[in-house]
Design a protein around this motif. Structure first.
Motif, PDB file in Angstrom:
ATOM      1  N   VAL A  32     -10.007  26.727  35.758  1.00 28.52           N
ATOM      2  CA  VAL A  32      -9.660  27.651  36.138  1.00 28.52           C
ATOM      3  C   VAL A  32     -10.254  29.055  36.175  1.00 28.52           C
ATOM      4  CG1 VAL A  32      -8.422  29.922  35.805  1.00 28.52           C
ATOM      5  CG2 VAL A  32      -7.791  27.447  34.393  1.00 28.52           C
ATOM      6  N   VAL A  33     -10.570  29.276  37.903  1.00 24.78           N
ATOM      7  CA  VAL A  33     -11.967  30.463  38.639  1.00 24.78           C
ATOM      8  C   VAL A  33     -11.302  31.682  37.606  1.00 24.78           C
ATOM      9  CG1 VAL A  33     -13.222  30.846  39.833  1.00 24.78           C
ATOM     10  CG2 VAL A  33     -12.924  28.467  39.642  1.00 24.78           C
ATOM     11  N   LEU A  34     -11.721  32.121  37.535  1.00 25.54           N
ATOM     12  CA  LEU A  34     -12.341  33.490  37.035  1.00 25.54           C
ATOM     13  C   LEU A  34     -12.632  34.903  38.235  1.00 25.54           C
ATOM     14  CD1 LEU A  34     -11.790  34.473  33.600  1.00 25.54           C
ATOM     15  CD2 LEU A  34     -10.387  33.795  35.029  1.00 25.54           C
ATOM     16  N   ASP A  35     -12.104  34.943  39.526  1.00 26.76           N
ATOM     17  CA  ASP A  35     -13.400  35.550  40.316  1.00 26.76           C
ATOM     18  C   ASP A  35     -14.117  34.546  41.314  1.00 26.76           C
ATOM     19  OD1 ASP A  35     -11.988  38.106  40.264  1.00 26.76           O
ATOM     20  OD2 ASP A  35     -13.766  38.915  38.968  1.00 26.76           O
ATOM     21  N   LEU A  36     -13.986  34.917  42.475  1.00 32.47           N
ATOM     22  CA  LEU A  36     -15.119  33.711  43.323  1.00 32.47           C
ATOM     23  C   LEU A  36     -15.809  34.680  43.961  1.00 32.47           C
ATOM     24  CD1 LEU A  36     -14.871  30.485  43.291  1.00 32.47           C
ATOM     25  CD2 LEU A  36     -13.207  31.103  45.216  1.00 32.47           C
ATOM     26  N   GLY A  37     -17.409  35.423  43.796  1.00 26.56           N
ATOM     27  CA  GLY A  37     -17.795  36.367  44.793  1.00 26.56           C
ATOM     28  C   GLY A  37     -18.211  35.603  45.406  1.00 26.56           C
ATOM     29  N   ILE A  48     -17.486  20.677  39.049  1.00 25.10           N
ATOM     30  CA  ILE A  48     -16.389  20.727  39.228  1.00 25.10           C
ATOM     31  C   ILE A  48     -15.012  20.296  40.544  1.00 25.10           C
ATOM     32  CG2 ILE A  48     -14.876  22.575  39.205  1.00 25.10           C
ATOM     33  CD1 ILE A  48     -12.924  21.662  36.886  1.00 25.10           C
ATOM     34  N   ASP A  49     -15.045  19.242  40.719  1.00 21.43           N
ATOM     35  CA  ASP A  49     -14.116  19.852  42.133  1.00 21.43           C
ATOM     36  C   ASP A  49     -13.736  20.745  42.500  1.00 21.43           C
ATOM     37  OD1 ASP A  49     -12.312  18.771  44.241  1.00 21.43           O
ATOM     38  OD2 ASP A  49     -11.592  17.642  43.576  1.00 21.43           O
ATOM     39  N   PRO A  50     -14.269  21.109  43.221  1.00 25.93           N
ATOM     40  CA  PRO A  50     -13.741  22.704  44.108  1.00 25.93           C
ATOM     41  C   PRO A  50     -11.775  22.755  44.617  1.00 25.93           C
ATOM     42  CG  PRO A  50     -15.952  22.680  45.436  1.00 25.93           C
ATOM     43  CD  PRO A  50     -15.476  20.550  44.110  1.00 25.93           C
ATOM     44  N   ALA A  51     -11.220  21.804  44.854  1.00 24.89           N
ATOM     45  CA  ALA A  51     -10.375  21.485  45.460  1.00 24.89           C
ATOM     46  C   ALA A  51      -9.275  21.456  43.912  1.00 24.89           C
ATOM     47  CB  ALA A  51     -10.279  20.055  46.425  1.00 24.89           C
ATOM     48  N   SER A  52     -10.240  21.069  42.738  1.00 25.84           N
ATOM     49  CA  SER A  52      -8.983  20.847  41.892  1.00 25.84           C
ATOM     50  C   SER A  52      -8.542  22.225  40.525  1.00 25.84           C
ATOM     51  CB  SER A  52      -9.655  19.933  40.626  1.00 25.84           C
ATOM     52  OG  SER A  52     -10.618  20.974  39.887  1.00 25.84           O
ATOM     53  N   PRO A  69     -11.557  32.230  51.495  1.00 28.45           N
ATOM     54  CA  PRO A  69     -11.342  31.344  52.833  1.00 28.45           C
ATOM     55  C   PRO A  69     -12.041  30.146  52.808  1.00 28.45           C
ATOM     56  CG  PRO A  69     -11.539  33.822  52.344  1.00 28.45           C
ATOM     57  CD  PRO A  69     -12.772  33.670  51.851  1.00 28.45           C
ATOM     58  N   SER A  70     -13.000  30.244  52.277  1.00 30.77           N
ATOM     59  CA  SER A  70     -14.139  28.529  52.092  1.00 30.77           C
ATOM     60  C   SER A  70     -13.138  27.845  51.754  1.00 30.77           C
ATOM     61  CB  SER A  70     -15.496  29.301  52.268  1.00 30.77           C
ATOM     62  OG  SER A  70     -16.706  29.904  52.715  1.00 30.77           O
ATOM     63  N   LEU A  71     -13.530  28.326  49.809  1.00 33.35           N
ATOM     64  CA  LEU A  71     -12.381  27.130  49.642  1.00 33.35           C
ATOM     65  C   LEU A  71     -11.154  26.922  49.979  1.00 33.35           C
ATOM     66  CD1 LEU A  71     -12.196  25.916  46.639  1.00 33.35           C
ATOM     67  CD2 LEU A  71     -10.994  28.000  45.670  1.00 33.35           C
ATOM     68  N   MET A  72     -10.668  27.364  51.033  1.00 26.39           N
ATOM     69  CA  MET A  72      -9.640  27.106  51.481  1.00 26.39           C
ATOM     70  C   MET A  72      -9.702  26.203  52.790  1.00 26.39           C
ATOM     71  SD  MET A  72      -7.039  30.379  52.064  1.00 26.39           S
ATOM     72  CE  MET A  72      -6.002  29.616  53.166  1.00 26.39           C
ATOM     73  N   VAL A  73     -10.821  25.575  53.027  1.00 33.80           N
ATOM     74  CA  VAL A  73     -11.309  25.471  53.824  1.00 33.80           C
ATOM     75  C   VAL A  73     -11.363  24.151  53.184  1.00 33.80           C
ATOM     76  CG1 VAL A  73     -13.465  24.936  55.218  1.00 33.80           C
ATOM     77  CG2 VAL A  73     -12.559  26.510  55.354  1.00 33.80           C
ATOM     78  N   TRP A  74     -12.508  24.162  52.052  1.00 27.50           N
ATOM     79  CA  TRP A  74     -12.633  22.438  51.155  1.00 27.50           C
ATOM     80  C   TRP A  74     -10.928  21.998  50.930  1.00 27.50           C
ATOM     81  CZ3 TRP A  74     -17.056  21.234  48.483  1.00 27.50           C
ATOM     82  CH2 TRP A  74     -17.490  19.987  48.097  1.00 27.50           C
ATOM     83  N   ARG A  75     -10.168  22.633  50.194  1.00 21.99           N
ATOM     84  CA  ARG A  75      -8.941  22.473  50.517  1.00 21.99           C
ATOM     85  C   ARG A  75      -7.981  21.744  51.258  1.00 21.99           C
ATOM     86  NH1 ARG A  75      -6.980  23.986  45.401  1.00 21.99           N
ATOM     87  NH2 ARG A  75      -4.589  22.856  45.855  1.00 21.99           N
ATOM     88  N   ARG A 101      -5.613  37.435  56.467  1.00 20.08           N
ATOM     89  CA  ARG A 101      -6.328  37.746  57.354  1.00 20.08           C
ATOM     90  C   ARG A 101      -7.616  37.297  57.390  1.00 20.08           C
ATOM     91  NH1 ARG A 101      -3.411  41.684  60.174  1.00 20.08           N
ATOM     92  NH2 ARG A 101      -1.744  42.605  59.333  1.00 20.08           N
ATOM     93  N   LEU A 102      -8.633  36.859  56.526  1.00 20.03           N
ATOM     94  CA  LEU A 102     -10.238  36.584  56.805  1.00 20.03           C
ATOM     95  C   LEU A 102     -10.058  35.165  57.167  1.00 20.03           C
ATOM     96  CD1 LEU A 102     -11.193  37.825  53.137  1.00 20.03           C
ATOM     97  CD2 LEU A 102     -11.006  38.983  55.478  1.00 20.03           C
ATOM     98  N   SER A 103      -8.791  34.085  56.533  1.00 23.45           N
ATOM     99  CA  SER A 103      -8.389  32.908  57.551  1.00 23.45           C
ATOM    100  C   SER A 103      -8.193  32.322  58.940  1.00 23.45           C
ATOM    101  CB  SER A 103      -7.783  32.345  56.507  1.00 23.45           C
ATOM    102  OG  SER A 103      -8.458  31.594  54.833  1.00 23.45           O
ATOM    103  N   SER A 104      -7.262  33.943  59.243  1.00 25.76           N
ATOM    104  CA  SER A 104      -6.748  32.882  60.320  1.00 25.76           C
ATOM    105  C   SER A 104      -7.638  33.244  61.682  1.00 25.76           C
ATOM    106  CB  SER A 104      -6.030  34.409  60.887  1.00 25.76           C
ATOM    107  OG  SER A 104      -5.401  34.405  61.930  1.00 25.76           O
ATOM    108  N   ASP A 105      -7.383  32.521  62.263  1.00 24.46           N
ATOM    109  CA  ASP A 105      -7.658  32.342  64.252  1.00 24.46           C
ATOM    110  C   ASP A 105      -7.165  32.760  64.682  1.00 24.46           C
ATOM    111  OD1 ASP A 105      -9.339  29.837  62.562  1.00 24.46           O
ATOM    112  OD2 ASP A 105      -7.828  27.971  63.240  1.00 24.46           O
ATOM    113  N   ASP A 106      -6.250  33.443  64.564  1.00 22.79           N
ATOM    114  CA  ASP A 106      -5.426  34.933  65.218  1.00 22.79           C
ATOM    115  C   ASP A 106      -6.087  36.059  64.991  1.00 22.79           C
ATOM    116  OD1 ASP A 106      -4.089  36.531  67.303  1.00 22.79           O
ATOM    117  OD2 ASP A 106      -2.401  36.397  65.853  1.00 22.79           O
TER     118      ASP A 106
END
Ligand SMILES: [Zn+2]
Ligand SMILES: [Zn+2]
Length: 256
Positions: A32-37, A48-52, A69-75, A101-106
């Motif tokens: 469990v990650v508390l904040d991801l600055g 740890i495997d970030p996807a987990s 948003p970078s974690l979403m790319v990894w996942r 919004r941070l992850s959208s290509d639009d």
């Protein structure tokens, strides 16, 4: 449970310390990650495997969440280790649109739908949430945006910790940290009085006072900006607290 400091720099990353992020691990349960600055996702990969991991946000200021948003790319796109199931996401209510919004290509108006990879639940003040083998209770804090201190209780051992997030001194923080084994508390103002910017942060003395009034067993000072003297901040906290206190250096692992 084990608490690893991924980054504890305040307001922004420092050369040797990412911004806010903490990894909580309990045997036989996902991390469990508390904040991801900023900078913490890089450190997370060492542990740890970030996807987990499940992700819990105290609030949505940039220094606490911009690696998400970078974690979403990894996942979604890691060729060997994409996420195999949705993880849990707890955060203030605006999170899906904020991160969408941070992850959208639009750009700039699109909102990426992150529900394929995260199951989102907004915090409700004082409502406990069960996250696998821990229960997390959010306490509303005093900060310019919706923000919570998080109290964590491990089911098996009863061990407890509290994380202040960002906040001005307030009584709810003392309640969140009541009798905890480990109190991660911000002291952004260092040794300054801090009263020139009300409703935002604490200094070291206030962190120490909150820990003493809460009856916390151990205090770890965090969220100190690169331009603030860490050891002077810890000394100010120690004078008020009277118990064990130190700065939460990155890479430190606390067993609670
Ligand atoms: Zn912050
Ligand atoms: Zn903040």
């Amino acid at each position: 449970m084990r608490l690893t400091i991924l980054g504890s720099s305040g307001s922004l990353a420092a050369p040797d310390n990412p911004a806010s992020g903490y990894l909580l691990e309990v045997d036989n349960a996902p991390g469990v990650v508390l904040d991801l600055g900023p900078g913490t996702l890089a450190r997370l990969q060492s542990f740890i495997d970030p996807a987990s991991v499940h992700v819990l946000f105290s609030h949505l200021h940039a220094d606490h969440c911009l690696d998400f948003p970078s974690l979403m790319v990894w996942r979604r796109f890691h060729p060997d280790a994409p996420a195999v199931a949705r993880s849990l996401l707890y955060a203030p209510k605006p999170a899906p649109v904020f991160f969408g919004r941070l992850s959208s290509d639009d750009q700039p108006d699109g909102v990426d739908d992150l529900s394929d990879t995260f199951a989102f639940t907004p915090w409700r003040a004082h409502e406990p949430e069960i996250v696998d083998r821990v229960t997390v209770t959010p306490y509303p804090m005093v900060h310019p945006v919706e923000a919570y201190a998080l109290r964590v209780e491990e089911h098996t051992t009863g061990a407890t910790l509290a994380y202040s997030g960002d906040t001005a001194y307030n009584d709810q923080l003392v309640e969140a940290a009541r009798d905890v084994d480990l109190f991660l508390c911000e002291a952004n103002w260092g040794t300054d009085a801090g009263d020139d910017v009300p409703g935002m942060h604490m200094n070291g003395a206030e962190a120490g006072r909150a820990a003493r009034l809460a009856g916390a067993k151990r205090l770890v000072i965090i969220h100190v900006p690169p331009w603030v003297d860490k050891q002077a901040t810890v000394a100010a906290a120690a004078e008020e607290f009277g118990g064990p206190v130190e700065f939460g250096e990155p890479g430190t692992v606390y067993t609670v």
